[in-house]
Motif scaffolding. Structure first.
Motif: not given
Length: 403
Positions: A282-302
């Protein structure tokens, strides 16, 4: 192919650098190991990664000729790179050679820049700036988009060209909300300093009572098929009523993400979070970890679950995971959507820098751009607002169909 000796060296013998260029995709493919080692020893952002730019060249920028500038020290060690490519425009019988970042379009690549070893950013930027000046007869427009406003590269390029009486144009691009995460801070303590604490806790409590509620985190390269399929479906569903997503649209962009996520996962940089209820995503987050940072790239939900705030709860869980992993920053990238400001207190900006090569035909490119902008502005003034919005939605749908 430009030979190394034909380009530039920095003046200090102890900091001697030699510049060469990579102009073939096959050569770019062989750079992965060196590129990764350099990126890991740099302050450059996540979208300067080989795993992002190489699939972009294959899937989206296939009409661009790579022009990746490499700077090596006396021992041949890669000390810096500038990932550029040529785009050609036909304007009034003239071929305009536009030199720009690889990865600049279609995929939301913020913080593009020179990649340089830590502590040598200015030296490498000056080396590349002088090389671009020496090669000014090979390009008409230099367009560098979506750099951080505090980038050393921006300052050095402006100084280099303006010293030679060549004007530069700096424009603002995007606001990027982010938050710093304190070492050792608990998620509960973090929640107390956000405006979403009560709503998050209430919504999560309700979801946890639903049969089959769970959140799956996927990092392994061999496990991406299902979460990526769920993500594409949920992202498309989220934006369907608005005429389609501007962030991920078309088969070419989806193919890019299938490649890039696999490559990023091989480097341990990818995080997919999928919320499921009753076995259904029902929901999704596409994330990237770069060094000490979490990157919230894209998401989606129903959209059927919108009123249950599944997106809010899942974002909260990504913050929890970032804190438990000891990360020190959470970056939402471009966009001032209200849900981002609910979780963050800090902002950074991106900028674009344009330089026209003296004696080149770049002015014709600028005139065409300005003419097209004026036509759009006139159309917006003449058309009713609802008609303008219908045109935007139609353009998104057509873009998605063309891929």
């Amino acid at each position: 192919m430009i030979r190394e000796a034909e380009l530039t060296r920095t003046p200090s013998p102890s900091r001697w650098l030699e510049v060469s260029t990579v102009r073939e995709l096959s050569q770019l493919a062989r750079l992965r190991g060196e590129w990764n080692a350099l990126l890991d020893d740099s302050r450059a952002g996540p979208f300067n990664a080989w795993e992002w730019l190489y699939p972009w060249c294959r899937r989206i920028g296939s009409d661009r000729q790579p022009f990746v500038m490499l700077a090596r020290d006396r021992g041949g060690s890669l000390t810096g790179l500038l990932p550029l490519g040529f785009e050609h425009h036909w304007v009034l019988g003239r071929t305009i050679r536009r030199l720009a970042f690889l990865g600049e379009t279609h995929v939301g690549s913020d913080y593009l820049d020179v990649v340089a070893r830590r502590g040598r950013e200015e030296e490498v930027a000056r080396t590349f700036a002088r090389a671009l000046w020496e090669l000014r007869d090979q390009w008409d427009v230099l367009d560098l988009t979506d750099l951080r406003e505090d980038s050393v590269t921006v300052r050095v390029l402006r100084e280099t060209f303006e010293e030679r009486r060549v004007a530069t144009r700096l424009t603002e691009r995007y606001v990027c909300p982010y938050e710093t995460l304190a070492q050792g801070e608990s998620f509960d303590d973090f929640l107390k300093r956000t405006s979403r604490r009560d709503n998050y806790l209430r919504r999560k409590k309700w979801l946890e009572k639903q049969e089959g509620y769970r959140i799956e985190k996927t990092e392994a390269p061999g496990a991406l098929a299902a979460p990526l399929t769920d993500f594409f479906r949920l992202h498309a569903s989220r934006w369907e009523s608005d005429g389609g997503s501007q962030g991920i649209r078309g088969r070419g962009v989806e193919a890019f993400h299938r490649d890039a996520t696999q490559l990023l996962a091989e480097r341990g940089r990818l995080r997919f979070y999928t919320m499921k209820v009753g076995g259904q995503a029902v929901a999704s987050v596409y994330g990237i970890v770069h060094g000490d940072t979490f990157i919230y790239f894209q998401s989606g939900y129903d959209p059927a679950w919108r009123n249950r705030s599944v997106g809010l709860v899942l974002v909260g869980e990504t913050f929890r995971d970032a804190l438990e992993a000891g990360l020190t920053e959470y970056d939402f990238l471009r966009g001032t959507e209200s849900y981002k400001s609910d979780w963050t207190t800090k902002r950074r900006h991106t900028v674009s820098l344009r330089v026209l090569s003296p004696g080149g035909d770049g002015e014709w490119f600028v005139r065409r751009e300005e003419g097209m902008r004026q036509v759009r502005e006139v159309a917006k003034r003449l058309l009713p607002q609802d008609a303008v919005e219908r045109v935007r939605r139609l353009r998104r749908r057509l873009s998605a169909v063309r891929g």
